[in-house]
Motif scaffolding. Structure first.
Motif, PDB file in Angstrom:
ATOM      1  N   SER A   1      -6.631   8.651   1.370  1.00 13.16           N
ATOM      2  CA  SER A   1      -8.128   8.540   1.156  1.00 13.16           C
ATOM      3  C   SER A   1      -8.449   8.297  -0.281  1.00 13.16           C
ATOM      4  N   ASP A   2      -7.698   8.420  -1.384  1.00 11.10           N
ATOM      5  CA  ASP A   2      -8.078   7.878  -2.702  1.00 11.10           C
ATOM      6  C   ASP A   2      -7.501   6.750  -3.052  1.00 11.10           C
ATOM      7  N   ILE A   3      -6.454   5.897  -2.147  1.00 14.09           N
ATOM      8  CA  ILE A   3      -6.277   4.726  -2.390  1.00 14.09           C
ATOM      9  C   ILE A   3      -7.402   3.595  -1.831  1.00 14.09           C
ATOM     10  N   LYS A   4      -7.726   4.231  -0.658  1.00 13.79           N
ATOM     11  CA  LYS A   4      -9.059   3.373  -0.165  1.00 13.79           C
ATOM     12  C   LYS A   4     -10.391   3.169  -0.905  1.00 13.79           C
ATOM     13  N   THR A   5     -10.516   4.382  -1.723  1.00 11.00           N
ATOM     14  CA  THR A   5     -11.721   4.616  -2.501  1.00 11.00           C
ATOM     15  C   THR A   5     -11.302   4.194  -4.105  1.00 11.00           C
ATOM     16  N   LEU A   6     -10.181   3.809  -4.332  1.00 12.20           N
ATOM     17  CA  LEU A   6      -9.945   3.459  -5.832  1.00 12.20           C
ATOM     18  C   LEU A   6     -10.586   2.289  -6.385  1.00 12.20           C
ATOM     19  N   LYS A   7     -11.117   2.330  -7.329  1.00 15.43           N
ATOM     20  CA  LYS A   7     -11.957   1.166  -8.111  1.00 15.43           C
ATOM     21  C   LYS A   7     -11.310   0.794  -9.333  1.00 15.43           C
ATOM     22  N   LYS A   8     -11.692  -0.323  -9.694  1.00 17.55           N
ATOM     23  CA  LYS A   8     -10.802  -0.864 -11.084  1.00 17.55           C
ATOM     24  C   LYS A   8     -11.273   0.241 -12.322  1.00 17.55           C
ATOM     25  N   LYS A   9     -12.500   0.875 -12.412  1.00 17.03           N
ATOM     26  CA  LYS A   9     -13.255   1.691 -13.462  1.00 17.03           C
ATOM     27  C   LYS A   9     -12.116   3.041 -13.470  1.00 17.03           C
ATOM     28  N   HIS A  10     -11.336   3.197 -12.297  1.00 17.19           N
ATOM     29  CA  HIS A  10     -10.675   4.170 -12.293  1.00 17.19           C
ATOM     30  C   HIS A  10      -9.202   3.988 -13.200  1.00 17.19           C
ATOM     31  N   ILE A  11      -8.885   2.698 -13.439  1.00 21.75           N
ATOM     32  CA  ILE A  11      -7.786   2.171 -14.168  1.00 21.75           C
ATOM     33  C   ILE A  11      -8.117   2.301 -15.509  1.00 21.75           C
ATOM     34  N   VAL A  12      -8.076   3.409 -16.323  1.00 23.83           N
ATOM     35  CA  VAL A  12      -8.727   3.457 -17.579  1.00 23.83           C
ATOM     36  C   VAL A  12      -7.756   2.558 -18.820  1.00 23.83           C
ATOM     37  N   GLU A  13      -8.441   1.564 -19.214  1.00 18.65           N
ATOM     38  CA  GLU A  13      -7.692   0.776 -20.294  1.00 18.65           C
ATOM     39  C   GLU A  13      -6.203   0.429 -19.790  1.00 18.65           C
ATOM     40  N   ASN A  14      -6.059   0.098 -18.624  1.00 15.97           N
ATOM     41  CA  ASN A  14      -4.859  -0.458 -17.824  1.00 15.97           C
ATOM     42  C   ASN A  14      -3.685   0.490 -18.269  1.00 15.97           C
ATOM     43  N   LYS A  15      -4.105   1.820 -18.669  1.00 11.89           N
ATOM     44  CA  LYS A  15      -2.991   2.644 -19.073  1.00 11.89           C
ATOM     45  C   LYS A  15      -2.759   4.221 -18.192  1.00 11.89           C
TER      46      LYS A  15
ATOM     47  N   TYR B   1      -7.879  -1.633   2.208  1.00 11.22           N
ATOM     48  CA  TYR B   1      -7.195  -0.621   3.125  1.00 11.22           C
ATOM     49  C   TYR B   1      -7.675  -0.737   4.569  1.00 11.22           C
ATOM     50  N   THR B   2      -6.663  -1.039   5.495  1.00 11.90           N
ATOM     51  CA  THR B   2      -6.965  -1.306   6.919  1.00 11.90           C
ATOM     52  C   THR B   2      -7.140   0.127   7.576  1.00 11.90           C
ATOM     53  N   CYS B   3      -7.265   0.196   8.650  1.00  9.79           N
ATOM     54  CA  CYS B   3      -7.318   1.630   9.372  1.00  9.79           C
ATOM     55  C   CYS B   3      -5.968   2.117   9.585  1.00  9.79           C
ATOM     56  N   ASN B   4      -5.901   3.665   9.391  1.00  9.41           N
ATOM     57  CA  ASN B   4      -4.659   4.203   9.345  1.00  9.41           C
ATOM     58  C   ASN B   4      -3.693   3.967  10.546  1.00  9.41           C
ATOM     59  N   ALA B   5      -4.348   3.792  11.716  1.00 10.46           N
ATOM     60  CA  ALA B   5      -3.735   3.502  12.962  1.00 10.46           C
ATOM     61  C   ALA B   5      -2.773   2.254  12.584  1.00 10.46           C
TER      62      ALA B   5
ATOM     63  N   LEU C   1       0.802  -1.241   0.121  1.00 14.18           N
ATOM     64  CA  LEU C   1      -0.077  -0.077   0.031  1.00 14.18           C
ATOM     65  C   LEU C   1       1.012   1.333  -0.079  1.00 14.18           C
ATOM     66  N   PHE C   2       1.778   1.087   0.677  1.00 13.74           N
ATOM     67  CA  PHE C   2       2.941   2.401   1.036  1.00 13.74           C
ATOM     68  C   PHE C   2       3.588   2.487  -0.463  1.00 13.74           C
ATOM     69  N   LEU C   3       3.852   1.687  -1.005  1.00 19.75           N
ATOM     70  CA  LEU C   3       4.651   1.546  -2.436  1.00 19.75           C
ATOM     71  C   LEU C   3       3.761   2.250  -3.347  1.00 19.75           C
ATOM     72  N   PHE C   4       2.575   1.841  -3.385  1.00 21.23           N
ATOM     73  CA  PHE C   4       1.755   2.239  -4.095  1.00 21.23           C
ATOM     74  C   PHE C   4       1.302   3.787  -4.340  1.00 21.23           C
TER      75      PHE C   4
END
Length: 389
Positions: free
Chosen positions: A255-269, A311-315, A243-246
Protein backbone atom coordinates in the motif's frame (compact mmCIF):
# COMPACT_ATOMS: atom_id res chain seq x y z
CA UNK A 1 -31.77 11.93 3.46
CA UNK A 2 -31.76 15.02 5.65
CA UNK A 3 -33.24 14.70 9.11
CA UNK A 4 -36.54 16.47 9.76
CA UNK A 5 -35.27 18.41 12.77
CA UNK A 6 -32.50 20.78 13.86
CA UNK A 7 -30.87 21.83 17.13
CA UNK A 8 -28.85 24.98 17.76
CA UNK A 9 -27.98 27.38 20.59
CA UNK A 10 -29.47 30.89 20.42
CA UNK A 11 -29.11 34.07 22.48
CA UNK A 12 -32.39 35.38 23.91
CA UNK A 13 -31.95 39.15 23.64
CA UNK A 14 -35.57 39.56 24.76
CA UNK A 15 -34.71 38.15 28.19
CA UNK A 16 -32.07 38.98 30.79
CA UNK A 17 -30.90 37.94 34.22
CA UNK A 18 -32.98 39.30 37.08
CA UNK A 19 -29.99 40.86 38.84
CA UNK A 20 -28.03 41.89 35.72
CA UNK A 21 -29.79 43.27 32.65
CA UNK A 22 -26.57 43.03 30.62
CA UNK A 23 -26.53 39.22 30.80
CA UNK A 24 -28.83 37.31 28.44
CA UNK A 25 -29.85 33.63 28.63
CA UNK A 26 -28.77 30.98 26.11
CA UNK A 27 -31.48 28.62 24.87
CA UNK A 28 -31.50 25.48 22.75
CA UNK A 29 -33.79 26.07 19.79
CA UNK A 30 -35.33 22.85 18.47
CA UNK A 31 -37.21 22.85 15.18
CA UNK A 32 -39.08 19.83 13.83
CA UNK A 33 -41.77 19.17 11.23
CA UNK A 34 -44.78 19.91 13.39
CA UNK A 35 -43.40 22.72 15.51
CA UNK A 36 -40.52 24.21 17.44
CA UNK A 37 -39.55 24.92 21.03
CA UNK A 38 -36.85 26.66 23.05
CA UNK A 39 -35.34 25.07 26.15
CA UNK A 40 -33.14 27.04 28.62
CA UNK A 41 -29.50 26.02 28.93
CA UNK A 42 -29.08 27.68 32.33
CA UNK A 43 -26.16 29.74 30.94
CA UNK A 44 -25.98 33.55 30.62
CA UNK A 45 -23.55 35.76 28.66
CA UNK A 46 -23.02 39.45 28.01
CA UNK A 47 -23.94 40.65 24.54
CA UNK A 48 -20.26 41.20 23.72
CA UNK A 49 -19.54 37.52 24.47
CA UNK A 50 -21.82 36.47 21.62
CA UNK A 51 -20.49 36.19 18.04
CA UNK A 52 -23.42 37.53 16.03
CA UNK A 53 -21.87 36.56 12.69
CA UNK A 54 -21.16 32.92 13.63
CA UNK A 55 -24.19 32.67 15.93
CA UNK A 56 -22.25 31.16 18.81
CA UNK A 57 -20.54 32.14 22.06
CA UNK A 58 -16.94 33.32 21.86
CA UNK A 59 -15.69 31.47 24.93
CA UNK A 60 -14.35 28.11 23.73
CA UNK A 61 -14.99 26.23 27.00
CA UNK A 62 -18.62 27.31 27.18
CA UNK A 63 -18.98 26.65 23.46
CA UNK A 64 -17.88 23.01 23.93
CA UNK A 65 -20.35 22.54 26.79
CA UNK A 66 -23.19 23.84 24.64
CA UNK A 67 -22.17 21.69 21.67
CA UNK A 68 -22.14 18.54 23.81
CA UNK A 69 -25.68 19.25 24.95
CA UNK A 70 -26.76 20.01 21.37
CA UNK A 71 -25.37 16.61 20.35
CA UNK A 72 -27.20 14.90 23.21
CA UNK A 73 -30.50 16.46 22.16
CA UNK A 74 -29.81 15.67 18.50
CA UNK A 75 -29.21 11.98 19.28
CA UNK A 76 -32.44 11.79 21.27
CA UNK A 77 -34.38 13.23 18.32
CA UNK A 78 -32.57 10.92 15.92
CA UNK A 79 -33.62 7.94 18.01
CA UNK A 80 -37.21 9.18 18.01
CA UNK A 81 -37.15 9.50 14.23
CA UNK A 82 -35.61 6.05 13.72
CA UNK A 83 -38.25 4.51 15.99
CA UNK A 84 -41.08 6.39 14.22
CA UNK A 85 -42.10 8.12 17.45
CA UNK A 86 -44.55 11.02 17.57
CA UNK A 87 -42.86 14.43 17.24
CA UNK A 88 -45.30 16.37 19.41
CA UNK A 89 -44.18 19.37 21.44
CA UNK A 90 -44.89 17.58 24.71
CA UNK A 91 -43.17 14.34 23.67
CA UNK A 92 -40.05 16.16 22.44
CA UNK A 93 -39.76 18.12 25.70
CA UNK A 94 -40.29 15.01 27.83
CA UNK A 95 -37.72 13.06 25.87
CA UNK A 96 -35.07 15.77 26.23
CA UNK A 97 -35.82 16.29 29.93
CA UNK A 98 -35.60 12.53 30.50
CA UNK A 99 -39.20 12.19 31.69
CA UNK A 100 -39.81 9.28 29.30
CA UNK A 101 -37.87 6.04 29.36
CA UNK A 102 -35.96 5.83 26.12
CA UNK A 103 -36.74 2.86 23.92
CA UNK A 104 -33.78 1.14 22.29
CA UNK A 105 -34.23 -0.16 18.77
CA UNK A 106 -33.88 -3.96 19.19
CA UNK A 107 -32.39 -4.49 15.71
CA UNK A 108 -28.74 -5.51 16.12
CA UNK A 109 -27.79 -4.51 12.57
CA UNK A 110 -29.20 -1.02 13.01
CA UNK A 111 -26.76 -0.37 15.87
CA UNK A 112 -23.92 -2.17 14.08
CA UNK A 113 -24.31 0.13 11.07
CA UNK A 114 -24.39 3.21 13.30
CA UNK A 115 -21.25 2.25 15.21
CA UNK A 116 -19.25 1.31 12.11
CA UNK A 117 -20.34 4.48 10.31
CA UNK A 118 -18.97 6.56 13.19
CA UNK A 119 -15.87 4.37 13.58
CA UNK A 120 -14.97 4.69 9.88
CA UNK A 121 -15.51 8.47 9.95
CA UNK A 122 -13.71 9.26 13.21
CA UNK A 123 -10.81 6.80 13.23
CA UNK A 124 -9.87 7.09 9.55
CA UNK A 125 -9.31 3.35 9.29
CA UNK A 126 -7.18 1.80 6.57
CA UNK A 127 -9.01 0.07 3.73
CA UNK A 128 -7.79 -3.33 4.90
CA UNK A 129 -9.32 -2.80 8.36
CA UNK A 130 -12.62 -1.65 6.83
CA UNK A 131 -12.62 -4.79 4.69
CA UNK A 132 -12.37 -6.89 7.87
CA UNK A 133 -15.50 -5.24 9.28
CA UNK A 134 -17.34 -5.62 5.96
CA UNK A 135 -16.40 -9.31 6.08
CA UNK A 136 -17.82 -9.53 9.62
CA UNK A 137 -21.16 -8.08 8.46
CA UNK A 138 -21.29 -10.53 5.53
CA UNK A 139 -20.62 -13.51 7.80
CA UNK A 140 -23.12 -12.40 10.46
CA UNK A 141 -25.92 -11.81 7.96
CA UNK A 142 -25.30 -15.13 6.24
CA UNK A 143 -25.54 -16.82 9.66
CA UNK A 144 -28.46 -14.82 11.07
CA UNK A 145 -30.17 -12.43 8.59
CA UNK A 146 -32.33 -11.03 11.40
CA UNK A 147 -30.72 -10.47 14.78
CA UNK A 148 -31.82 -8.63 17.92
CA UNK A 149 -29.77 -7.25 20.78
CA UNK A 150 -31.36 -9.76 23.19
CA UNK A 151 -29.90 -12.64 21.19
CA UNK A 152 -26.30 -11.52 21.82
CA UNK A 153 -25.14 -13.96 24.49
CA UNK A 154 -22.46 -16.66 24.98
CA UNK A 155 -24.64 -19.26 23.22
CA UNK A 156 -24.86 -17.02 20.15
CA UNK A 157 -21.05 -16.68 20.03
CA UNK A 158 -20.63 -20.46 20.30
CA UNK A 159 -23.14 -21.07 17.51
CA UNK A 160 -21.55 -18.40 15.31
CA UNK A 161 -18.06 -19.86 15.79
CA UNK A 162 -19.42 -23.34 14.97
CA UNK A 163 -20.99 -21.91 11.79
CA UNK A 164 -17.67 -20.31 10.77
CA UNK A 165 -15.54 -23.37 11.51
CA UNK A 166 -17.85 -26.19 10.39
CA UNK A 167 -20.33 -24.80 7.86
CA UNK A 168 -17.93 -22.36 6.17
CA UNK A 169 -14.75 -24.36 6.86
CA UNK A 170 -12.99 -21.19 8.04
CA UNK A 171 -9.39 -21.56 9.24
CA UNK A 172 -8.23 -20.68 12.73
CA UNK A 173 -6.81 -17.33 11.67
CA UNK A 174 -9.92 -16.35 9.69
CA UNK A 175 -12.23 -17.28 12.56
CA UNK A 176 -10.12 -15.39 15.08
CA UNK A 177 -10.15 -12.27 12.89
CA UNK A 178 -13.96 -12.30 12.55
CA UNK A 179 -14.47 -12.68 16.31
CA UNK A 180 -11.84 -10.01 16.99
CA UNK A 181 -13.88 -7.48 14.96
CA UNK A 182 -17.12 -8.59 16.62
CA UNK A 183 -15.47 -8.20 20.04
CA UNK A 184 -14.52 -4.59 19.22
CA UNK A 185 -18.11 -3.82 18.21
CA UNK A 186 -19.66 -5.46 21.27
CA UNK A 187 -17.31 -3.59 23.61
CA UNK A 188 -18.80 -0.40 22.19
CA UNK A 189 -22.31 -1.81 22.64
CA UNK A 190 -21.58 -2.31 26.35
CA UNK A 191 -20.17 1.21 26.72
CA UNK A 192 -23.30 2.65 25.10
CA UNK A 193 -25.48 0.41 27.31
CA UNK A 194 -27.12 -1.35 24.39
CA UNK A 195 -26.18 -4.70 25.97
CA UNK A 196 -25.08 -5.47 29.53
CA UNK A 197 -22.20 -7.87 28.80
CA UNK A 198 -19.83 -8.64 25.94
CA UNK A 199 -20.02 -12.45 25.46
CA UNK A 200 -16.84 -12.39 23.34
CA UNK A 201 -14.81 -12.20 26.55
CA UNK A 202 -15.41 -15.95 26.92
CA UNK A 203 -14.01 -16.73 23.46
CA UNK A 204 -10.72 -18.63 23.42
CA UNK A 205 -8.66 -17.96 20.32
CA UNK A 206 -7.80 -20.89 18.12
CA UNK A 207 -4.05 -21.56 17.78
CA UNK A 208 -2.54 -20.09 14.63
CA UNK A 209 0.49 -21.37 12.80
CA UNK A 210 3.08 -18.77 11.94
CA UNK A 211 2.76 -17.68 8.31
CA UNK A 212 5.89 -15.53 8.25
CA UNK A 213 7.57 -16.18 4.90
CA UNK A 214 10.85 -14.49 4.04
CA UNK A 215 13.95 -15.08 1.94
CA UNK A 216 17.34 -15.81 3.46
CA UNK A 217 20.46 -14.25 1.83
CA UNK A 218 21.05 -17.25 -0.46
CA UNK A 219 17.44 -17.31 -1.69
CA UNK A 220 17.45 -13.55 -2.24
CA UNK A 221 20.59 -13.84 -4.38
CA UNK A 222 19.02 -16.63 -6.46
CA UNK A 223 15.96 -14.46 -7.04
CA UNK A 224 18.14 -11.49 -8.10
CA UNK A 225 20.20 -13.65 -10.50
CA UNK A 226 17.29 -15.60 -11.98
CA UNK A 227 16.87 -15.47 -15.76
CA UNK A 228 13.31 -14.24 -16.31
CA UNK A 229 13.39 -14.11 -20.10
CA UNK A 230 10.15 -15.86 -21.02
CA UNK A 231 8.94 -14.19 -24.20
CA UNK A 232 6.01 -11.86 -23.69
CA UNK A 233 6.08 -12.57 -19.91
CA UNK A 234 9.58 -11.15 -19.52
CA UNK A 235 8.68 -7.50 -18.98
CA UNK A 236 5.99 -8.24 -16.39
CA UNK A 237 8.18 -10.71 -14.48
CA UNK A 238 11.14 -8.34 -14.35
CA UNK A 239 8.95 -5.45 -13.17
CA UNK A 240 7.42 -7.68 -10.49
CA UNK A 241 10.89 -8.68 -9.32
CA UNK A 242 11.91 -5.01 -9.06
CA UNK A 243 8.81 -4.19 -7.01
CA UNK A 244 9.43 -7.16 -4.72
CA UNK A 245 13.11 -6.27 -4.30
CA UNK A 246 12.12 -2.68 -3.50
CA UNK A 247 10.05 -4.05 -0.62
CA UNK A 248 12.99 -6.28 0.45
CA UNK A 249 15.30 -3.23 0.49
CA UNK A 250 12.88 -0.80 2.18
CA UNK A 251 10.43 -2.90 4.21
CA UNK A 252 7.53 -0.93 2.74
CA UNK A 253 4.11 -2.55 2.41
CA UNK A 254 2.43 -2.80 -0.98
CA UNK A 255 0.00 0.00 0.00
CA UNK A 256 2.95 2.35 0.63
CA UNK A 257 4.85 1.36 -2.49
CA UNK A 258 1.87 1.95 -4.76
CA UNK A 259 1.38 5.44 -3.22
CA UNK A 260 5.08 6.40 -3.07
CA UNK A 261 5.77 9.76 -4.76
CA UNK A 262 8.98 11.52 -5.68
CA UNK A 263 8.44 14.09 -2.93
CA UNK A 264 8.71 11.24 -0.40
CA UNK A 265 12.36 10.74 -1.43
CA UNK A 266 13.94 13.56 0.57
CA UNK A 267 17.03 14.99 -1.17
CA UNK A 268 17.64 11.52 -2.64
CA UNK A 269 18.90 10.52 0.81
CA UNK A 270 15.97 8.86 2.56
CA UNK A 271 12.33 7.89 2.23
CA UNK A 272 9.95 9.80 4.50
CA UNK A 273 6.33 8.76 4.17
CA UNK A 274 3.12 8.47 6.17
CA UNK A 275 2.10 4.83 6.16
CA UNK A 276 -1.28 4.01 4.67
CA UNK A 277 -2.08 1.35 7.29
CA UNK A 278 -0.99 3.00 10.56
CA UNK A 279 -0.96 6.70 9.53
CA UNK A 280 2.44 6.98 11.26
CA UNK A 281 5.50 8.53 9.59
CA UNK A 282 8.26 6.08 8.65
CA UNK A 283 11.81 7.09 7.68
CA UNK A 284 14.02 4.71 5.70
CA UNK A 285 17.69 5.63 5.24
CA UNK A 286 19.29 5.62 1.79
CA UNK A 287 20.81 2.51 0.32
CA UNK A 288 21.99 2.08 -3.25
CA UNK A 289 19.82 -1.00 -3.80
CA UNK A 290 16.40 0.65 -3.57
CA UNK A 291 17.64 3.84 -5.21
CA UNK A 292 18.92 1.87 -8.20
CA UNK A 293 15.41 0.44 -8.72
CA UNK A 294 13.98 3.96 -8.72
CA UNK A 295 16.50 5.02 -11.36
CA UNK A 296 15.44 2.09 -13.54
CA UNK A 297 11.95 3.59 -13.46
CA UNK A 298 12.97 7.05 -14.78
CA UNK A 299 13.09 8.59 -11.30
CA UNK A 300 15.00 11.68 -12.51
CA UNK A 301 12.23 12.56 -14.98
CA UNK A 302 9.48 12.45 -12.36
CA UNK A 303 7.82 15.46 -10.77
CA UNK A 304 7.26 15.78 -7.02
CA UNK A 305 3.67 14.49 -7.10
CA UNK A 306 4.38 11.68 -9.58
CA UNK A 307 4.24 8.06 -8.43
CA UNK A 308 7.74 6.62 -8.68
CA UNK A 309 6.78 2.97 -9.29
CA UNK A 310 4.02 1.49 -11.42
CA UNK A 311 2.12 -1.06 -9.34
CA UNK A 312 -0.33 -3.50 -10.90
CA UNK A 313 -2.98 -5.47 -8.98
CA UNK A 314 -1.91 -7.75 -6.13
CA UNK A 315 -3.30 -10.85 -7.82
CA UNK A 316 -1.05 -10.34 -10.87
CA UNK A 317 1.96 -9.52 -8.67
CA UNK A 318 1.56 -12.64 -6.53
CA UNK A 319 0.94 -14.81 -9.61
CA UNK A 320 4.21 -13.58 -11.10
CA UNK A 321 6.04 -14.13 -7.80
CA UNK A 322 5.04 -17.80 -7.76
CA UNK A 323 6.58 -18.24 -11.21
CA UNK A 324 9.68 -16.26 -10.21
CA UNK A 325 10.12 -18.45 -7.12
CA UNK A 326 9.89 -21.57 -9.29
CA UNK A 327 12.50 -20.23 -11.72
CA UNK A 328 14.73 -19.23 -8.77
CA UNK A 329 14.31 -22.72 -7.22
CA UNK A 330 12.86 -21.20 -4.05
CA UNK A 331 10.63 -23.73 -2.30
CA UNK A 332 8.44 -21.21 -0.53
CA UNK A 333 4.96 -19.92 -1.29
CA UNK A 334 6.17 -16.46 -2.15
CA UNK A 335 3.81 -13.48 -1.89
CA UNK A 336 4.48 -9.75 -1.98
CA UNK A 337 4.36 -9.20 1.79
CA UNK A 338 7.28 -11.64 2.09
CA UNK A 339 9.44 -8.74 0.85
CA UNK A 340 8.71 -6.76 4.03
CA UNK A 341 9.42 -9.85 6.14
CA UNK A 342 12.68 -10.35 4.23
CA UNK A 343 13.74 -6.78 5.03
CA UNK A 344 13.17 -7.29 8.77
CA UNK A 345 14.81 -10.71 8.83
CA UNK A 346 17.94 -9.62 6.93
CA UNK A 347 18.41 -6.59 9.18
CA UNK A 348 18.18 -8.89 12.20
CA UNK A 349 20.76 -11.26 10.69
CA UNK A 350 23.08 -8.31 10.14
CA UNK A 351 22.91 -7.54 13.87
CA UNK A 352 20.92 -4.31 13.56
CA UNK A 353 19.47 -3.45 17.02
CA UNK A 354 15.82 -4.39 17.34
CA UNK A 355 14.70 -0.84 18.20
CA UNK A 356 16.17 0.41 14.90
CA UNK A 357 14.50 -2.37 12.92
CA UNK A 358 11.20 -1.39 14.56
CA UNK A 359 11.80 2.23 13.58
CA UNK A 360 12.65 1.44 9.94
CA UNK A 361 9.61 -0.84 9.64
CA UNK A 362 7.26 1.65 11.28
CA UNK A 363 6.25 -0.71 14.09
CA UNK A 364 4.44 0.90 17.02
CA UNK A 365 5.13 -2.07 19.27
CA UNK A 366 8.53 -3.76 19.39
CA UNK A 367 6.72 -7.09 19.87
CA UNK A 368 5.87 -6.94 16.16
CA UNK A 369 9.59 -6.78 15.39
CA UNK A 370 10.62 -9.69 17.58
CA UNK A 371 9.39 -12.23 15.02
CA UNK A 372 12.43 -11.37 12.89
CA UNK A 373 14.99 -12.02 15.61
CA UNK A 374 16.65 -15.45 15.23
CA UNK A 375 14.20 -16.30 12.44
CA UNK A 376 16.54 -18.05 9.99
CA UNK A 377 17.10 -21.57 11.40
CA UNK A 378 19.60 -22.54 8.69
CA UNK A 379 21.84 -19.54 9.44
CA UNK A 380 21.56 -20.13 13.18
CA UNK A 381 22.48 -23.79 12.68
CA UNK A 382 25.64 -22.81 10.80
CA UNK A 383 26.54 -20.33 13.53
CA UNK A 384 26.11 -22.96 16.25
CA UNK A 385 28.47 -25.34 14.40
CA UNK A 386 31.24 -22.79 14.82
CA UNK A 387 30.66 -22.25 18.53
CA UNK A 388 33.23 -23.76 20.88
CA UNK A 389 32.09 -24.55 24.41
Amino acid sequence: MRNSFSVKTILRKDKWKSDDINRHPLYYQIIFKTGKTKLPSGKYVNINQWDEKKKCVKDSLLKNILIREENRIYNILLGMENNDELFSLENVKNRIKGNVEEKINPDFYFHLDEILKNKFAIEDLAKGTKDHYDHLIKRLKSFRPKLTLNEINPRFIDDFVYYLKVDLDSGNSGTNNVIKCLNTVLKKFVIEKKITENPCIHYKKFPEESSIIFLNPDELKRLIDADLKLGNLTKGLEHTRNLFLFSCYTGLRDSDIKTLKKKHIVENKKIVKRQVKTKDIVEIPFNEYWFEILKKNDFDKKKDDDLVLKYTCNAAINRNLKLIAKISKIKKRLHFHAGRHTFGSLLALQGIPIHLIAKYMGHRDIKSTQIYMNSDEETLSNVMKKVKF
